[in-house]
Design an enzyme around this catalytic site. Structure first.
Site, mmCIF file in Angstrom:
data_model
loop_
_atom_site.group_PDB
_atom_site.id
_atom_site.type_symbol
_atom_site.label_atom_id
_atom_site.label_comp_id
_atom_site.label_asym_id
_atom_site.label_seq_id
_atom_site.Cartn_x
_atom_site.Cartn_y
_atom_site.Cartn_z
ATOM 1 N N CYS A 36 0.853 -1.182 0.000
ATOM 2 C CA CYS A 36 0.000 0.000 0.000
ATOM 3 C C CYS A 36 0.895 1.240 0.000
ATOM 4 O O CYS A 36 1.660 1.474 0.933
ATOM 5 C CB CYS A 36 -0.920 0.013 1.221
ATOM 6 N N THR A 37 0.805 2.016 -1.052
ATOM 7 C CA THR A 37 1.664 3.187 -1.229
ATOM 8 C C THR A 37 1.534 4.168 -0.081
ATOM 9 O O THR A 37 2.537 4.636 0.469
ATOM 10 C CB THR A 37 1.324 3.903 -2.553
#
Length: 118
Positions: free
Chosen positions: A78-79
């Protein structure tokens, strides 16, 4: 056979967590591919993004990378969590992992037969 998406939320560090969800997730993934199922994505969220850090020495990081390479399974961090909580930008993640967002995760789950969260 089923199309699966796995979501891993925890980085099990023996010093801070008595849980073994990350190991369970890995063994589940192994059993799924051995049974002929396809894993379309493993999404690492919350503290699990630490598996993708370029300096991570957790033994499961190598196992996830081997499973990914053997079965063409995308390993997605997840960025937002990786960058804001752990400072893991594109230059600080291990080769074999890539950044993605909740939109990418949602698209994968929409196409999956089952989503399994650990």
């Amino acid at each position: 056979m089923a199309q699966l998406v796995l979501a891993l939320h925890s980085f099990d560090d023996s010093a801070s967590s008595p849980s073994y969800r990350s190991l369970l997730a890995y063994h589940y993934a192994q059993a799924a591919v051995a049974s002929g199922h396809r894993i379309d994505m493993v999404f690492f969220y919350q503290s699990a993004v630490r598996f993708g850090a370029d300096d991570c020495t957790h033994p499961l990081t190598d196992k996830w990378l081997e499973l990914s390479a053997s079965h063409n399974i995308p390993l997605v961090l997840c960025t937002t969590v990786a960058e804001t909580e752990y400072g893991l930008n594109e230059t600080r993640i291990c080769s074999g992992f890539h950044h993605g967002g909740l939109t990418e995760f949602a698209q994968a789950t929409a196409l999956a037969d089952q989503v399994v969260q650990f």
